[in-house]
Design a protein around this motif. Sequence first.
Motif, short mmCIF file in Angstrom:
data_model
loop_
_atom_site.label_atom_id
_atom_site.label_comp_id
_atom_site.label_asym_id
_atom_site.label_seq_id
_atom_site.Cartn_x
_atom_site.Cartn_y
_atom_site.Cartn_z
N ASP A 1 0.87 -1.19 0.00
CA ASP A 1 0.00 0.00 0.00
C ASP A 1 0.91 1.24 0.00
N PRO A 2 1.22 1.79 -1.20
CA PRO A 2 2.24 2.84 -1.33
C PRO A 2 1.96 4.12 -0.55
N LYS A 3 0.73 4.35 -0.10
CA LYS A 3 0.45 5.59 0.63
C LYS A 3 0.00 5.33 2.07
N ASN A 4 0.35 4.16 2.59
CA ASN A 4 -0.08 3.81 3.94
C ASN A 4 0.51 4.78 4.97
N VAL A 5 -0.35 5.46 5.68
CA VAL A 5 0.06 6.52 6.61
C VAL A 5 0.91 5.97 7.75
N LYS A 6 0.47 4.86 8.35
CA LYS A 6 1.24 4.29 9.47
C LYS A 6 2.64 3.88 9.04
N ALA A 7 2.73 3.25 7.86
CA ALA A 7 4.03 2.78 7.37
C ALA A 7 4.97 3.97 7.12
N LEU A 8 4.44 5.02 6.51
CA LEU A 8 5.27 6.21 6.24
C LEU A 8 5.72 6.85 7.54
N TYR A 9 4.83 6.97 8.51
CA TYR A 9 5.17 7.62 9.77
C TYR A 9 6.20 6.80 10.56
N ARG A 10 5.97 5.48 10.62
CA ARG A 10 6.89 4.65 11.41
C ARG A 10 8.25 4.51 10.74
N ARG A 11 8.25 4.49 9.40
CA ARG A 11 9.55 4.44 8.73
C ARG A 11 10.31 5.75 8.95
N ALA A 12 9.57 6.87 8.93
CA ALA A 12 10.19 8.17 9.20
C ALA A 12 10.80 8.20 10.60
N GLN A 13 10.07 7.63 11.58
CA GLN A 13 10.59 7.58 12.95
C GLN A 13 11.89 6.77 13.01
N ALA A 14 11.87 5.59 12.35
CA ALA A 14 13.04 4.72 12.37
C ALA A 14 14.23 5.38 11.66
N LEU A 15 13.97 6.00 10.52
CA LEU A 15 15.04 6.67 9.77
C LEU A 15 15.64 7.83 10.56
N LYS A 16 14.79 8.51 11.32
CA LYS A 16 15.29 9.61 12.18
C LYS A 16 16.28 9.06 13.21
N GLU A 17 15.91 7.91 13.81
CA GLU A 17 16.81 7.30 14.80
C GLU A 17 18.11 6.83 14.16
N LEU A 18 18.03 6.44 12.87
CA LEU A 18 19.24 6.01 12.14
C LEU A 18 20.01 7.21 11.56
N LYS A 19 19.49 8.42 11.88
CA LYS A 19 20.11 9.69 11.45
C LYS A 19 20.08 9.89 9.92
N ASP A 20 19.14 9.21 9.26
CA ASP A 20 18.93 9.45 7.83
C ASP A 20 17.79 10.48 7.70
N TYR A 21 18.15 11.73 8.05
CA TYR A 21 17.13 12.78 8.15
C TYR A 21 16.47 13.09 6.81
#
Length: 293
Positions: free
Chosen positions: A243-263
Amino acid sequence: LRRAGNEEFRRGQYGPAAALYTRALELLQTAGGAAAEERSVLLANRAACHLKDGACGLCVADCSSALDLVPFGIKPLLRRAAAYESLERYQLAYVDYKTVLQVDCSIQAAHDGVNRMTKALLEKDGVNWRQKLPPIPTVPISAQTRWSVPSAGGPGANTPPATAQQGEPGKSTAAGTERARTLREEGNELVKKGNHKKAVEKYSESLKLNQECATYTNRALCYLTLKQYKEAVQDCTEALRLDPKNVKALYRRAQALKELKDYKSSIADIKSLLKTEPKNTAALRLLQELNRA
C-alpha cells in the motif's frame, strides 16, 4: 456540484456540502441507471457529511441507497459501519466491517472496527455472540478489486487508500488467512500488555501465512519500541510495497530513519504522508523535529 461539495467538505462545512450533493442528485434523478455509479458516489459523500454532523440514521439511509446502486462499495460500507457503531447497533456494524475485508483485506479501519465490535458484542451477548449475528454477505470475486484512491478534498480523502494485496491470487488459503489474522490479533494483545518481543514472534508467524500491510506496520511498531530501527524500516518498506500511501508505514519508517540519522529520507516520508493527511499532527510535529535536527 460534486466538486463544489468536496470543497465545502474539505473546509469542514458539512451542511453546505450535503446541500450541494443533494442538488447534484436531483439533477441526476432523470438519468436512471446510466448514472448509477455517479449517484452512488454522491450518496456516499452526503453520507459522510451526515456522519460528521452526527446524523447517523441519515448516514445509514444514504449508504444503503449507495450500495443498492453499486454493491460492495468500500466507502459506503465503512461509513454505514461507523454510523451503526455510533448507534450501538454493533451486530450490523460487525457485518459491514467484515464485508469490507472480503472486498479488500488490507483496510486497517475495517480490521480495527471488527476488533472493536468483537469486544462490544462479547460484553453484550457473551461467548455465543456469533450465533446472534445476521448473515454476512459473500462478496463475489468481481467486487474484490483495487479501489481507487479518494480524490483530494472529497469525503474520505483523509482515510488511508484501500489497496488490494499484491501477490499471487489464491496463494493463501481461507484457513491460512484466518489463522494469520488470529495470530495478528494475539500479537496486538501482547503489544497492549507491553510484551513487544513476544508480539514480534506472533506477527512473524502471521506473515508466513499471509502478507498483510497491517501486520507489517504492527511489527514495525514493536521494532521501534525495541530500538531495532533497521528492521522497522524493512517492515515499513514491505507495507508500502503493498500500500504505497499507507500513513502508518510512512510515519513509522520516518521515525526509524530519524533514529538512524537518515534525516533526508525521514523528511521525504513525512512529506509523502502529509500529501495524504495534511493535518496529521504527529507527522507535523515530527517534521518540526527533523528540521531542527
